[in-house]
Design a protein around this motif. Sequence first.
Motif, PDB file in Angstrom:
ATOM      1  N   ALA A  20       0.834  -1.209   0.000  1.00  0.00           N
ATOM      2  CA  ALA A  20       0.000   0.000   0.000  1.00  0.00           C
ATOM      3  C   ALA A  20       0.869   1.260   0.000  1.00  0.00           C
ATOM      4  N   VAL A  21       1.952   1.272   0.774  1.00  0.00           N
ATOM      5  CA  VAL A  21       2.862   2.423   0.809  1.00  0.00           C
ATOM      6  C   VAL A  21       3.519   2.609  -0.547  1.00  0.00           C
ATOM      7  N   LEU A  22       3.986   1.549  -1.162  1.00  0.00           N
ATOM      8  CA  LEU A  22       4.626   1.656  -2.481  1.00  0.00           C
ATOM      9  C   LEU A  22       3.651   2.175  -3.539  1.00  0.00           C
ATOM     10  N   ILE A  23       2.452   1.660  -3.528  1.00  0.00           N
ATOM     11  CA  ILE A  23       1.433   2.129  -4.476  1.00  0.00           C
ATOM     12  C   ILE A  23       1.119   3.598  -4.215  1.00  0.00           C
ATOM     13  N   SER A  24       1.038   4.011  -2.950  1.00  0.00           N
ATOM     14  CA  SER A  24       0.775   5.411  -2.611  1.00  0.00           C
ATOM     15  C   SER A  24       1.901   6.321  -3.102  1.00  0.00           C
ATOM     16  N   ILE A  25       3.139   5.917  -2.920  1.00  0.00           N
ATOM     17  CA  ILE A  25       4.284   6.718  -3.378  1.00  0.00           C
ATOM     18  C   ILE A  25       4.249   6.902  -4.887  1.00  0.00           C
ATOM     19  N   VAL A  26       3.991   5.834  -5.609  1.00  0.00           N
ATOM     20  CA  VAL A  26       3.921   5.917  -7.072  1.00  0.00           C
ATOM     21  C   VAL A  26       2.763   6.818  -7.500  1.00  0.00           C
ATOM     22  N   THR A  27       1.613   6.674  -6.856  1.00  0.00           N
ATOM     23  CA  THR A  27       0.440   7.479  -7.209  1.00  0.00           C
ATOM     24  C   THR A  27       0.677   8.959  -6.930  1.00  0.00           C
ATOM     25  N   VAL A  28       1.229   9.290  -5.778  1.00  0.00           N
ATOM     26  CA  VAL A  28       1.514  10.690  -5.435  1.00  0.00           C
ATOM     27  C   VAL A  28       2.531  11.273  -6.413  1.00  0.00           C
ATOM     28  N   SER A  29       3.536  10.505  -6.781  1.00  0.00           N
ATOM     29  CA  SER A  29       4.529  10.981  -7.751  1.00  0.00           C
ATOM     30  C   SER A  29       3.899  11.274  -9.103  1.00  0.00           C
ATOM     31  N   LEU A  30       3.021  10.411  -9.549  1.00  0.00           N
ATOM     32  CA  LEU A  30       2.346  10.624 -10.830  1.00  0.00           C
ATOM     33  C   LEU A  30       1.440  11.854 -10.779  1.00  0.00           C
ATOM     34  N   ILE A  31       0.712  12.018  -9.693  1.00  0.00           N
ATOM     35  CA  ILE A  31      -0.170  13.181  -9.553  1.00  0.00           C
ATOM     36  C   ILE A  31       0.650  14.466  -9.530  1.00  0.00           C
ATOM     37  N   ALA A  32       1.769  14.480  -8.802  1.00  0.00           N
ATOM     38  CA  ALA A  32       2.630  15.667  -8.745  1.00  0.00           C
ATOM     39  C   ALA A  32       3.177  15.998 -10.126  1.00  0.00           C
ATOM     40  N   THR A  33       3.535  14.997 -10.890  1.00  0.00           N
ATOM     41  CA  THR A  33       4.057  15.219 -12.244  1.00  0.00           C
ATOM     42  C   THR A  33       2.984  15.818 -13.145  1.00  0.00           C
ATOM     43  N   VAL A  34       1.775  15.314 -13.057  1.00  0.00           N
ATOM     44  CA  VAL A  34       0.671  15.839 -13.879  1.00  0.00           C
ATOM     45  C   VAL A  34       0.360  17.284 -13.498  1.00  0.00           C
ATOM     46  N   VAL A  35       0.337  17.593 -12.206  1.00  0.00           N
ATOM     47  CA  VAL A  35       0.058  18.958 -11.747  1.00  0.00           C
ATOM     48  C   VAL A  35       1.155  19.908 -12.223  1.00  0.00           C
ATOM     49  N   GLN A  36       2.419  19.514 -12.091  1.00  0.00           N
ATOM     50  CA  GLN A  36       3.539  20.344 -12.531  1.00  0.00           C
ATOM     51  C   GLN A  36       3.489  20.553 -14.042  1.00  0.00           C
ATOM     52  N   SER A  37       3.178  19.523 -14.775  1.00  0.00           N
ATOM     53  CA  SER A  37       3.078  19.627 -16.232  1.00  0.00           C
ATOM     54  C   SER A  37       1.966  20.582 -16.635  1.00  0.00           C
ATOM     55  N   SER A  38       0.839  20.503 -15.961  1.00  0.00           N
ATOM     56  CA  SER A  38      -0.283  21.393 -16.258  1.00  0.00           C
ATOM     57  C   SER A  38       0.079  22.841 -15.960  1.00  0.00           C
ATOM     58  N   SER A  39       0.734  23.072 -14.838  1.00  0.00           N
ATOM     59  CA  SER A  39       1.155  24.427 -14.462  1.00  0.00           C
ATOM     60  C   SER A  39       2.157  24.978 -15.474  1.00  0.00           C
ATOM     61  N   SER A  40       3.113  24.168 -15.871  1.00  0.00           N
ATOM     62  CA  SER A  40       4.099  24.595 -16.870  1.00  0.00           C
ATOM     63  C   SER A  40       3.427  24.891 -18.203  1.00  0.00           C
ATOM     64  N   SER A  41       2.473  24.092 -18.575  1.00  0.00           N
ATOM     65  CA  SER A  41       1.759  24.290 -19.834  1.00  0.00           C
ATOM     66  C   SER A  41       1.008  25.618 -19.831  1.00  0.00           C
ATOM     67  N   ARG A  42       0.343  25.944 -18.727  1.00  0.00           N
ATOM     68  CA  ARG A  42      -0.363  27.232 -18.628  1.00  0.00           C
ATOM     69  C   ARG A  42       0.614  28.397 -18.715  1.00  0.00           C
ATOM     70  N   HIS A  43       1.754  28.280 -18.048  1.00  0.00           N
ATOM     71  CA  HIS A  43       2.756  29.356 -18.079  1.00  0.00           C
ATOM     72  C   HIS A  43       3.325  29.532 -19.487  1.00  0.00           C
ATOM     73  N   ILE A  44       3.627  28.442 -20.154  1.00  0.00           N
ATOM     74  CA  ILE A  44       4.152  28.504 -21.518  1.00  0.00           C
ATOM     75  C   ILE A  44       3.122  29.127 -22.453  1.00  0.00           C
ATOM     76  N   ASP A  45       1.870  28.768 -22.294  1.00  0.00           N
ATOM     77  CA  ASP A  45       0.809  29.344 -23.111  1.00  0.00           C
ATOM     78  C   ASP A  45       0.707  30.848 -22.891  1.00  0.00           C
ATOM     79  N   MET A  46       0.817  31.283 -21.640  1.00  0.00           N
ATOM     80  CA  MET A  46       0.758  32.710 -21.324  1.00  0.00           C
ATOM     81  C   MET A  46       1.936  33.461 -21.949  1.00  0.00           C
TER      82      MET A  46
END
Length: 144
Positions: A20-46
Amino acid sequence: MVRVLTDIRGMTLVEVLVTAVLISIVTVSLIATVVQSSSSSRHIDMVYTSSFLAQRRIDLMKRFDFDEVPAAEETDVRIGADGTIDTEGDYFRTTGVYTSSNPYLLRVKVSVDRDVDGSPSGYPVVMETYFVDSDEVMIYMHGK
């Protein structure tokens, strides 16, 4: 020679928790990557849109006669993403026209900034160029 397993165990609580801990770490890492990518995409668009709007303003000013360029000066004009003046637009544009010791040369500085809660973000895209009074320079160069 067939060996029969008679000691079949289930998963222990520790194994379940580690999984459960390993799955949680992988899931949190993926979510953080998606959020960072979305933020970068908005900034680049601006930044891309701001650059486009600043360049469009300079290109429009190239159509002016040299004597008309100073009249194009403006401060914090609200514009839309298409570059038209819009009181509800998402961008602020400032155009500065600066003279020099050379009367045939003007420096034009256009800055475009994104609207953040009703005011400029403070991180504008700035483009500068020079305008030359080519008619007067040609007369000067030919000694007329």
